[in-house]
Enzyme design. Sequence first.
Site, PDB file in Angstrom:
ATOM      1  N   ASP A   3       3.309  -4.232   7.981  1.00 59.56           N
ATOM      2  CA  ASP A   3       2.043  -3.521   7.799  1.00 59.56           C
ATOM      3  C   ASP A   3       0.919  -4.558   7.923  1.00 59.56           C
ATOM      4  O   ASP A   3       0.682  -5.356   7.024  1.00 59.56           O
ATOM      5  CB  ASP A   3       2.035  -2.865   6.414  1.00 59.56           C
ATOM      6  CG  ASP A   3       0.685  -2.245   6.067  1.00 59.56           C
ATOM      7  OD1 ASP A   3      -0.252  -2.358   6.883  1.00 59.56           O
ATOM      8  OD2 ASP A   3       0.579  -1.665   4.976  1.00 59.56           O
ATOM      9  N   LYS A  60     -10.042  -0.834  10.956  1.00 59.03           N
ATOM     10  CA  LYS A  60     -10.158  -2.048  10.132  1.00 59.03           C
ATOM     11  C   LYS A  60     -10.410  -3.276  11.022  1.00 59.03           C
ATOM     12  O   LYS A  60     -10.403  -4.411  10.564  1.00 59.03           O
ATOM     13  CB  LYS A  60      -8.891  -2.240   9.299  1.00 59.03           C
ATOM     14  CG  LYS A  60      -8.732  -1.179   8.207  1.00 59.03           C
ATOM     15  CD  LYS A  60      -7.641  -1.523   7.243  1.00 59.03           C
ATOM     16  CE  LYS A  60      -7.144  -0.342   6.460  1.00 59.03           C
ATOM     17  NZ  LYS A  60      -7.968   0.001   5.289  1.00 59.03           N
ATOM     18  N   GLN A  92      -4.286  -5.081   6.838  1.00 61.20           N
ATOM     19  CA  GLN A  92      -5.275  -5.972   6.225  1.00 61.20           C
ATOM     20  C   GLN A  92      -5.451  -7.308   6.947  1.00 61.20           C
ATOM     21  O   GLN A  92      -6.371  -8.055   6.632  1.00 61.20           O
ATOM     22  CB  GLN A  92      -4.891  -6.250   4.762  1.00 61.20           C
ATOM     23  CG  GLN A  92      -5.196  -5.105   3.834  1.00 61.20           C
ATOM     24  CD  GLN A  92      -6.666  -4.718   3.835  1.00 61.20           C
ATOM     25  OE1 GLN A  92      -7.553  -5.556   3.943  1.00 61.20           O
ATOM     26  NE2 GLN A  92      -6.936  -3.431   3.723  1.00 61.20           N
ATOM     27  N   HIS A 113       0.883  -1.173   0.000  1.00 57.49           N
ATOM     28  CA  HIS A 113       0.000   0.000   0.000  1.00 57.49           C
ATOM     29  C   HIS A 113       0.921   1.224   0.000  1.00 57.49           C
ATOM     30  O   HIS A 113       2.027   1.163   0.543  1.00 57.49           O
ATOM     31  CB  HIS A 113      -0.827  -0.055   1.288  1.00 57.49           C
ATOM     32  CG  HIS A 113      -1.900   0.976   1.417  1.00 57.49           C
ATOM     33  ND1 HIS A 113      -1.650   2.269   1.776  1.00 57.49           N
ATOM     34  CD2 HIS A 113      -3.245   0.886   1.246  1.00 57.49           C
ATOM     35  CE1 HIS A 113      -2.796   2.938   1.837  1.00 57.49           C
ATOM     36  NE2 HIS A 113      -3.773   2.122   1.508  1.00 57.49           N
ATOM     37  N   CYS A 125      -4.843   2.571  -3.534  1.00 57.11           N
ATOM     38  CA  CYS A 125      -3.593   3.110  -2.972  1.00 57.11           C
ATOM     39  C   CYS A 125      -2.448   2.110  -3.137  1.00 57.11           C
ATOM     40  O   CYS A 125      -1.611   1.971  -2.217  1.00 57.11           O
ATOM     41  CB  CYS A 125      -3.738   3.501  -1.502  1.00 57.11           C
ATOM     42  SG  CYS A 125      -5.057   4.659  -1.190  1.00 57.11           S
TER      43      CYS A 125
HETATM   44  N1  PMP Z   1      -1.724  -0.655   4.527  1.00 55.95           N
HETATM   45  C1  PMP Z   1      -2.674  -1.414   3.966  1.00 55.95           C
HETATM   46  C2  PMP Z   1      -2.318  -2.770   3.478  1.00 55.95           C
HETATM   47  C3  PMP Z   1      -3.984  -0.940   3.870  1.00 55.95           C
HETATM   48  O1  PMP Z   1      -4.927  -1.698   3.307  1.00 55.95           O
HETATM   49  C4  PMP Z   1      -4.287   0.344   4.367  1.00 55.95           C
HETATM   50  C5  PMP Z   1      -5.698   0.895   4.281  1.00 55.95           C
HETATM   51  N2  PMP Z   1      -6.292   0.751   3.035  1.00 55.95           N
HETATM   52  C6  PMP Z   1      -3.251   1.083   4.938  1.00 55.95           C
HETATM   53  C7  PMP Z   1      -1.991   0.566   5.000  1.00 55.95           C
HETATM   54  C8  PMP Z   1      -3.495   2.455   5.468  1.00 55.95           C
HETATM   55  O2  PMP Z   1      -4.385   2.413   6.537  1.00 55.95           O
HETATM   56  P1  PMP Z   1      -4.941   3.775   7.143  1.00 55.95           P
HETATM   57  O3  PMP Z   1      -5.672   4.465   6.033  1.00 55.95           O
HETATM   58  O4  PMP Z   1      -5.821   3.357   8.247  1.00 55.95           O
HETATM   59  O5  PMP Z   1      -3.756   4.559   7.586  1.00 55.95           O
END
Ligand code: PMP
Length: 387
Positions: free
Chosen positions: A180, A206, A183, A114, A345
Amino acid sequence: MNNYRNDFPLLSRKINGKGLIYFDNAATTPRPQQVIKAVTDHYQNHSGNPGRGTHTLSLESSRVLEEGRKKVLKFLHASPEEYVVIFTKNTTESLNLAAHILNGKSVITTVSEHHSNFLPWQNKQVIGVTEKGTINLSEIKTKEGEVLAVTHGSNVTGNITDLAAIVSIARERHLITVIDAAQTIAHEEVNLTETSVDFFAFSAHKLYGPEGVGVLVMKKHYLTAEPMILGGGAVDKVTTSTVLFKHNEERFEAGTPNTAGVAGLLAALEYVTSIGIKEIKKKETELLEHCLQKALTIPQLKIVGSVTSDKRTPLVSFTLGNIHPHDIADFLDSEGIAIRAGYHCAEPLHAALRTGPTVRVSFSFFNEKQEIDSLFTVLDICIQKFA
Ligand code: PMP
Protein backbone atom coordinates in the site's frame (compact mmCIF):
# COMPACT_ATOMS: atom_id res chain seq x y z
CA MET A 1 10.84 25.64 -4.38
CA ASN A 2 8.79 28.70 -3.36
CA ASN A 3 7.73 29.34 -6.95
CA TYR A 4 5.86 26.03 -7.21
CA ARG A 5 3.33 27.36 -4.74
CA ASN A 6 1.90 29.59 -7.48
CA ASP A 7 1.04 26.49 -9.50
CA PHE A 8 -1.73 25.63 -7.02
CA PRO A 9 -4.86 27.84 -7.42
CA LEU A 10 -6.43 26.34 -4.28
CA LEU A 11 -3.67 27.76 -2.11
CA SER A 12 -4.83 31.32 -2.79
CA ARG A 13 -8.25 30.56 -1.26
CA LYS A 14 -9.41 32.37 1.83
CA ILE A 15 -10.93 30.23 4.58
CA ASN A 16 -12.93 32.11 7.20
CA GLY A 17 -11.35 35.30 5.95
CA LYS A 18 -7.82 33.95 6.41
CA GLY A 19 -5.31 32.82 3.80
CA LEU A 20 -5.44 29.01 3.56
CA ILE A 21 -2.64 27.03 5.19
CA TYR A 22 -3.02 23.54 3.81
CA PHE A 23 -1.60 20.84 6.08
CA ASP A 24 -3.82 17.93 5.04
CA ASN A 25 -1.69 16.66 2.17
CA ALA A 26 -1.70 13.09 3.48
CA ALA A 27 -5.48 13.01 2.97
CA THR A 28 -5.45 14.60 -0.46
CA THR A 29 -3.12 16.98 -2.25
CA PRO A 30 -4.23 20.15 -4.05
CA ARG A 31 -3.79 20.05 -7.85
CA PRO A 32 -1.42 22.23 -9.80
CA GLN A 33 -2.72 24.23 -12.75
CA GLN A 34 -1.03 21.74 -15.11
CA VAL A 35 -3.25 18.90 -13.84
CA ILE A 36 -6.44 20.98 -13.87
CA LYS A 37 -5.62 22.06 -17.42
CA ALA A 38 -5.01 18.47 -18.57
CA VAL A 39 -8.40 17.34 -17.22
CA THR A 40 -10.18 20.32 -18.80
CA ASP A 41 -8.33 19.82 -22.09
CA HIS A 42 -9.41 16.19 -22.17
CA TYR A 43 -13.09 17.08 -21.79
CA GLN A 44 -12.87 20.08 -24.12
CA ASN A 45 -10.94 18.45 -26.93
CA HIS A 46 -10.58 14.69 -26.75
CA SER A 47 -13.28 12.94 -24.75
CA GLY A 48 -14.78 9.83 -26.34
CA ASN A 49 -15.48 6.41 -24.90
CA PRO A 50 -12.10 4.63 -24.83
CA GLY A 51 -11.45 1.07 -25.89
CA ARG A 52 -14.78 0.68 -27.71
CA GLY A 53 -15.33 3.10 -30.56
CA THR A 54 -13.24 3.52 -33.68
CA HIS A 55 -13.75 7.26 -34.22
CA THR A 56 -11.00 9.80 -33.58
CA LEU A 57 -12.15 10.92 -30.11
CA SER A 58 -12.53 7.35 -28.93
CA LEU A 59 -9.05 6.50 -30.22
CA GLU A 60 -7.57 9.61 -28.60
CA SER A 61 -9.14 8.60 -25.29
CA SER A 62 -7.79 5.07 -25.63
CA ARG A 63 -4.37 6.60 -26.18
CA VAL A 64 -4.64 8.50 -22.87
CA LEU A 65 -5.05 5.19 -21.06
CA GLU A 66 -2.14 3.60 -22.95
CA GLU A 67 0.06 6.62 -22.23
CA GLY A 68 -1.07 6.57 -18.60
CA ARG A 69 -0.01 2.94 -18.17
CA LYS A 70 3.38 3.64 -19.76
CA LYS A 71 3.97 6.73 -17.60
CA VAL A 72 3.06 4.94 -14.37
CA LEU A 73 5.52 2.15 -15.19
CA LYS A 74 8.23 4.67 -16.04
CA PHE A 75 7.60 6.62 -12.84
CA LEU A 76 8.01 3.45 -10.78
CA HIS A 77 10.96 2.16 -12.84
CA ALA A 78 8.93 -0.92 -13.69
CA SER A 79 9.29 -2.95 -16.85
CA PRO A 80 6.26 -3.59 -19.11
CA GLU A 81 7.61 -7.11 -19.55
CA GLU A 82 7.16 -7.75 -15.83
CA TYR A 83 4.20 -5.56 -14.78
CA VAL A 84 0.77 -4.36 -15.86
CA VAL A 85 -1.06 -1.22 -14.73
CA ILE A 86 -4.74 -1.50 -13.85
CA PHE A 87 -6.74 1.69 -13.36
CA THR A 88 -9.17 1.62 -10.46
CA LYS A 89 -10.93 4.42 -8.61
CA ASN A 90 -8.53 4.68 -5.64
CA THR A 91 -6.03 2.80 -3.46
CA THR A 92 -8.92 1.17 -1.61
CA GLU A 93 -10.30 -0.38 -4.78
CA SER A 94 -6.77 -1.40 -5.87
CA LEU A 95 -6.22 -3.24 -2.59
CA ASN A 96 -9.66 -4.85 -2.75
CA LEU A 97 -8.81 -6.03 -6.26
CA ALA A 98 -5.48 -7.48 -5.05
CA ALA A 99 -7.35 -9.26 -2.24
CA HIS A 100 -9.88 -10.57 -4.76
CA ILE A 101 -7.12 -11.88 -7.05
CA LEU A 102 -5.42 -13.57 -4.07
CA ASN A 103 -8.72 -14.82 -2.65
CA GLY A 104 -8.36 -17.88 -0.42
CA LYS A 105 -4.71 -17.32 0.43
CA SER A 106 -3.60 -16.83 4.02
CA VAL A 107 -2.32 -13.33 4.64
CA ILE A 108 0.16 -11.74 7.01
CA THR A 109 -0.51 -8.07 7.52
CA THR A 110 0.33 -5.47 10.18
CA VAL A 111 -1.45 -3.50 12.86
CA SER A 112 -0.10 -0.37 11.15
CA GLU A 113 -2.42 -0.65 8.15
CA HIS A 114 -5.02 1.82 6.99
CA HIS A 115 -8.43 0.08 7.07
CA SER A 116 -8.17 -0.17 3.28
CA ASN A 117 -5.28 -2.63 3.58
CA PHE A 118 -6.75 -4.42 6.58
CA LEU A 119 -10.43 -5.05 5.98
CA PRO A 120 -10.14 -6.62 2.49
CA TRP A 121 -7.95 -9.45 3.88
CA GLN A 122 -10.17 -12.21 5.26
CA ASN A 123 -7.82 -14.95 6.40
CA LYS A 124 -5.18 -12.87 8.15
CA GLN A 125 -2.62 -12.84 10.92
CA VAL A 126 -1.45 -9.49 12.20
CA ILE A 127 2.06 -8.47 13.19
CA GLY A 128 2.71 -5.61 15.57
CA VAL A 129 4.67 -2.39 15.83
CA THR A 130 7.13 -0.98 18.33
CA GLU A 131 6.01 1.93 20.50
CA LYS A 132 7.60 4.21 17.89
CA GLY A 133 5.31 2.69 15.27
CA THR A 134 8.00 0.71 13.44
CA ILE A 135 6.62 -2.51 11.95
CA ASN A 136 8.17 -5.62 13.56
CA LEU A 137 9.11 -7.33 10.29
CA SER A 138 11.02 -10.06 12.14
CA GLU A 139 7.67 -11.20 13.61
CA ILE A 140 6.81 -12.49 10.13
CA LYS A 141 9.07 -15.45 10.83
CA THR A 142 6.69 -16.56 13.60
CA LYS A 143 3.65 -16.55 11.27
CA GLU A 144 2.46 -18.87 8.53
CA GLY A 145 1.07 -17.30 5.39
CA GLU A 146 1.16 -16.99 1.62
CA VAL A 147 0.74 -13.22 1.21
CA LEU A 148 2.39 -10.26 2.94
CA ALA A 149 0.24 -7.10 2.76
CA VAL A 150 2.10 -4.08 4.15
CA THR A 151 1.88 -0.34 4.04
CA HIS A 152 4.96 1.37 2.66
CA GLY A 153 4.25 4.46 4.79
CA SER A 154 1.91 4.76 7.77
CA ASN A 155 -0.71 7.49 7.47
CA VAL A 156 -0.57 7.96 11.26
CA THR A 157 3.10 7.87 12.24
CA GLY A 158 4.62 8.49 8.81
CA ASN A 159 6.88 5.51 9.47
CA ILE A 160 8.35 4.14 6.23
CA THR A 161 9.14 0.46 5.94
CA ASP A 162 11.88 -0.16 3.37
CA LEU A 163 10.56 -2.02 0.34
CA ALA A 164 13.90 -3.85 0.13
CA ALA A 165 13.48 -5.12 3.71
CA ILE A 166 9.89 -6.21 3.05
CA VAL A 167 10.84 -8.03 -0.11
CA SER A 168 13.88 -9.66 1.42
CA ILE A 169 11.87 -11.23 4.23
CA ALA A 170 9.03 -12.09 1.85
CA ARG A 171 11.46 -13.95 -0.43
CA GLU A 172 12.82 -15.95 2.49
CA ARG A 173 9.29 -16.96 3.43
CA HIS A 174 7.99 -17.36 -0.16
CA LEU A 175 5.32 -14.70 0.37
CA ILE A 176 3.50 -12.73 -2.33
CA THR A 177 3.94 -9.01 -1.56
CA VAL A 178 1.16 -6.43 -1.65
CA ILE A 179 2.28 -2.86 -0.96
CA ASP A 180 0.00 0.00 0.00
CA ALA A 181 1.92 3.01 -1.31
CA ALA A 182 -0.85 5.59 -0.77
CA GLN A 183 1.31 7.60 1.62
CA THR A 184 4.69 7.26 -0.08
CA ILE A 185 3.88 7.78 -3.75
CA ALA A 186 4.34 11.57 -3.52
CA HIS A 187 7.43 11.46 -1.32
CA GLU A 188 9.62 8.42 -2.03
CA GLU A 189 11.53 7.25 -5.08
CA VAL A 190 10.33 3.73 -5.93
CA ASN A 191 12.13 1.24 -8.15
CA LEU A 192 9.98 -1.80 -8.85
CA THR A 193 12.64 -3.38 -11.05
CA GLU A 194 14.95 -3.51 -8.04
CA THR A 195 12.39 -4.43 -5.40
CA SER A 196 10.12 -6.55 -7.58
CA VAL A 197 7.05 -6.50 -5.30
CA ASP A 198 4.02 -8.40 -6.65
CA PHE A 199 1.28 -5.77 -6.14
CA PHE A 200 1.69 -2.02 -5.64
CA ALA A 201 -1.28 0.30 -5.00
CA PHE A 202 -1.72 4.06 -4.89
CA SER A 203 -4.20 6.90 -5.57
CA ALA A 204 -3.71 9.79 -8.01
CA HIS A 205 -5.28 12.25 -5.56
CA LYS A 206 -2.40 11.87 -3.12
CA LEU A 207 0.06 12.67 -5.91
CA TYR A 208 -1.36 16.02 -7.08
CA GLY A 209 -3.67 14.17 -9.49
CA PRO A 210 -7.47 13.97 -9.68
CA GLU A 211 -9.82 12.08 -7.40
CA GLY A 212 -11.40 8.94 -8.79
CA VAL A 213 -8.25 7.35 -10.22
CA GLY A 214 -6.34 4.62 -8.46
CA VAL A 215 -3.59 2.36 -9.71
CA LEU A 216 -2.81 -1.28 -9.13
CA VAL A 217 0.53 -2.28 -10.59
CA MET A 218 0.86 -6.05 -10.57
CA LYS A 219 3.03 -8.82 -11.94
CA LYS A 220 1.78 -9.91 -15.34
CA HIS A 221 1.15 -13.54 -14.46
CA TYR A 222 -1.83 -12.56 -12.26
CA LEU A 223 -3.70 -11.62 -15.42
CA THR A 224 -5.19 -15.12 -15.40
CA ALA A 225 -7.15 -14.44 -12.16
CA GLU A 226 -10.92 -14.04 -12.10
CA PRO A 227 -12.03 -10.41 -12.66
CA MET A 228 -13.71 -8.65 -9.72
CA ILE A 229 -16.20 -6.58 -11.74
CA LEU A 230 -17.92 -8.16 -14.72
CA GLY A 231 -19.14 -6.27 -17.76
CA GLY A 232 -18.34 -4.41 -20.95
CA GLY A 233 -14.77 -3.90 -22.06
CA ALA A 234 -13.34 -6.80 -20.05
CA VAL A 235 -14.26 -9.55 -22.47
CA ASP A 236 -13.12 -11.03 -25.78
CA LYS A 237 -16.24 -13.10 -26.45
CA VAL A 238 -19.63 -13.58 -24.82
CA THR A 239 -22.37 -16.05 -25.70
CA THR A 240 -25.57 -16.75 -23.76
CA SER A 241 -23.75 -19.46 -21.82
CA THR A 242 -20.02 -18.63 -21.97
CA VAL A 243 -17.60 -15.75 -21.50
CA LEU A 244 -13.99 -15.35 -22.56
CA PHE A 245 -12.22 -12.62 -20.59
CA LYS A 246 -9.39 -10.54 -22.05
CA HIS A 247 -5.83 -11.35 -21.07
CA ASN A 248 -4.72 -7.80 -20.51
CA GLU A 249 -5.37 -4.96 -17.98
CA GLU A 250 -8.88 -4.44 -19.34
CA ARG A 251 -9.87 -7.80 -17.85
CA PHE A 252 -10.02 -5.92 -14.52
CA GLU A 253 -11.44 -2.63 -15.81
CA ALA A 254 -15.01 -3.44 -16.87
CA GLY A 255 -17.13 -0.37 -17.60
CA THR A 256 -16.18 3.08 -18.84
CA PRO A 257 -13.01 4.22 -17.06
CA ASN A 258 -12.15 7.68 -15.72
CA THR A 259 -10.14 8.72 -18.76
CA ALA A 260 -10.06 12.42 -17.84
CA GLY A 261 -8.73 11.38 -14.45
CA VAL A 262 -5.97 9.39 -16.12
CA ALA A 263 -5.16 12.44 -18.27
CA GLY A 264 -4.81 14.35 -14.99
CA LEU A 265 -2.67 11.60 -13.48
CA LEU A 266 -0.40 11.76 -16.54
CA ALA A 267 0.04 15.51 -15.99
CA ALA A 268 0.64 14.94 -12.27
CA LEU A 269 3.36 12.37 -12.99
CA GLU A 270 5.01 14.80 -15.41
CA TYR A 271 4.74 17.61 -12.87
CA VAL A 272 6.30 15.63 -10.02
CA THR A 273 8.99 14.25 -12.33
CA SER A 274 9.86 17.76 -13.51
CA ILE A 275 10.51 18.83 -9.90
CA GLY A 276 12.14 15.54 -8.91
CA ILE A 277 11.34 13.37 -5.90
CA LYS A 278 14.81 14.03 -4.45
CA GLU A 279 14.18 17.81 -4.38
CA ILE A 280 10.69 17.25 -3.03
CA LYS A 281 12.00 15.04 -0.24
CA LYS A 282 14.72 17.53 0.67
CA LYS A 283 12.25 20.37 1.13
CA GLU A 284 9.69 18.21 2.91
CA THR A 285 12.30 16.87 5.34
CA GLU A 286 13.23 20.47 6.26
CA LEU A 287 9.57 21.21 6.96
CA LEU A 288 9.14 17.99 8.93
CA GLU A 289 12.21 18.70 11.07
CA HIS A 290 11.06 22.26 11.71
CA CYS A 291 7.66 20.96 12.84
CA LEU A 292 9.16 18.24 15.07
CA GLN A 293 11.49 20.77 16.70
CA LYS A 294 8.61 23.12 17.48
CA ALA A 295 6.37 20.28 18.66
CA LEU A 296 8.98 19.07 21.12
CA THR A 297 8.95 22.44 22.91
CA ILE A 298 5.28 22.15 23.93
CA PRO A 299 4.95 20.14 27.15
CA GLN A 300 1.29 19.10 26.56
CA LEU A 301 2.00 17.89 23.01
CA LYS A 302 2.57 14.16 22.62
CA ILE A 303 3.79 12.95 19.25
CA VAL A 304 2.49 9.56 18.16
CA GLY A 305 5.38 7.39 16.97
CA SER A 306 8.91 8.55 16.37
CA VAL A 307 10.12 12.08 17.10
CA THR A 308 12.76 12.09 14.35
CA SER A 309 12.53 12.61 10.59
CA ASP A 310 14.34 9.37 9.78
CA LYS A 311 12.51 7.00 7.37
CA ARG A 312 9.35 9.02 7.54
CA THR A 313 6.85 10.75 5.30
CA PRO A 314 6.29 14.47 6.05
CA LEU A 315 3.53 14.16 8.63
CA VAL A 316 3.20 14.44 12.41
CA SER A 317 0.30 13.08 14.48
CA PHE A 318 -0.12 14.21 18.04
CA THR A 319 -2.39 14.78 21.00
CA LEU A 320 -2.52 18.04 22.92
CA GLY A 321 -3.29 17.40 26.59
CA ASN A 322 -6.98 16.68 27.03
CA ILE A 323 -8.16 18.86 24.19
CA HIS A 324 -10.22 16.81 21.76
CA PRO A 325 -8.58 16.67 18.31
CA HIS A 326 -11.87 17.71 16.69
CA ASP A 327 -11.92 20.88 18.81
CA ILE A 328 -8.36 21.59 17.71
CA ALA A 329 -9.28 20.94 14.06
CA ASP A 330 -12.29 23.28 14.29
CA PHE A 331 -10.24 25.99 15.96
CA LEU A 332 -7.46 25.70 13.38
CA ASP A 333 -10.04 25.81 10.58
CA SER A 334 -11.43 29.04 11.99
CA GLU A 335 -7.92 30.42 11.47
CA GLY A 336 -7.70 29.05 7.91
CA ILE A 337 -5.50 26.04 8.77
CA ALA A 338 -6.62 22.70 7.31
CA ILE A 339 -5.51 19.61 9.21
CA ARG A 340 -6.97 16.19 9.92
CA ALA A 341 -8.25 14.90 13.26
CA GLY A 342 -9.52 11.50 14.37
CA TYR A 343 -8.41 7.92 13.89
CA HIS A 344 -7.34 8.41 10.25
CA CYS A 345 -8.98 5.10 9.22
CA ALA A 346 -6.35 3.25 11.28
CA GLU A 347 -8.09 2.25 14.50
CA PRO A 348 -6.04 -0.91 15.20
CA LEU A 349 -2.85 1.19 15.09
CA HIS A 350 -4.23 3.77 17.52
CA ALA A 351 -5.20 0.91 19.87
CA ALA A 352 -1.74 -0.69 19.53
CA LEU A 353 -0.08 2.64 20.31
CA ARG A 354 -2.52 3.17 23.18
CA THR A 355 -3.74 6.50 22.00
CA GLY A 356 -7.13 8.00 21.34
CA PRO A 357 -7.81 10.15 18.30
CA THR A 358 -5.00 12.40 17.12
CA VAL A 359 -4.38 15.61 15.21
CA ARG A 360 -2.39 15.05 12.01
CA VAL A 361 -0.50 17.72 10.11
CA SER A 362 0.96 16.68 6.78
CA PHE A 363 3.19 18.67 4.47
CA SER A 364 3.98 19.10 0.83
CA PHE A 365 6.95 20.75 -0.86
CA PHE A 366 4.81 23.86 -1.47
CA ASN A 367 4.42 24.54 2.26
CA GLU A 368 6.60 27.06 4.06
CA LYS A 369 8.29 27.12 7.47
CA GLN A 370 6.37 30.31 8.30
CA GLU A 371 3.13 28.36 7.86
CA ILE A 372 4.36 25.90 10.50
CA ASP A 373 5.19 28.84 12.76
CA SER A 374 1.63 30.13 12.29
CA LEU A 375 0.28 26.67 13.14
CA PHE A 376 2.15 26.68 16.44
CA THR A 377 1.05 30.23 17.25
CA VAL A 378 -2.58 29.13 16.81
CA LEU A 379 -1.97 25.91 18.78
CA ASP A 380 -0.70 28.07 21.66
CA ILE A 381 -3.90 30.11 21.61
CA CYS A 382 -5.83 26.84 21.42
CA ILE A 383 -4.09 25.52 24.56
CA GLN A 384 -5.00 28.69 26.46
CA LYS A 385 -8.57 28.70 25.17
CA PHE A 386 -9.34 25.05 26.01
CA ALA A 387 -7.22 24.75 29.16
N1 PMP B 1 -3.79 3.49 2.56
C1 PMP B 1 -3.25 4.54 3.20
C2 PMP B 1 -1.97 4.36 3.92
C3 PMP B 1 -3.88 5.78 3.15
O1 PMP B 1 -3.34 6.82 3.79
C4 PMP B 1 -5.08 5.92 2.43
C5 PMP B 1 -5.80 7.26 2.36
N2 PMP B 1 -5.94 7.90 3.58
C6 PMP B 1 -5.59 4.79 1.79
C7 PMP B 1 -4.93 3.60 1.88
C8 PMP B 1 -6.87 4.85 1.03
O2 PMP B 1 -6.74 5.71 -0.06
P1 PMP B 1 -8.03 6.09 -0.91
O3 PMP B 1 -8.98 6.76 0.03
O4 PMP B 1 -7.53 6.98 -1.97
O5 PMP B 1 -8.59 4.81 -1.42
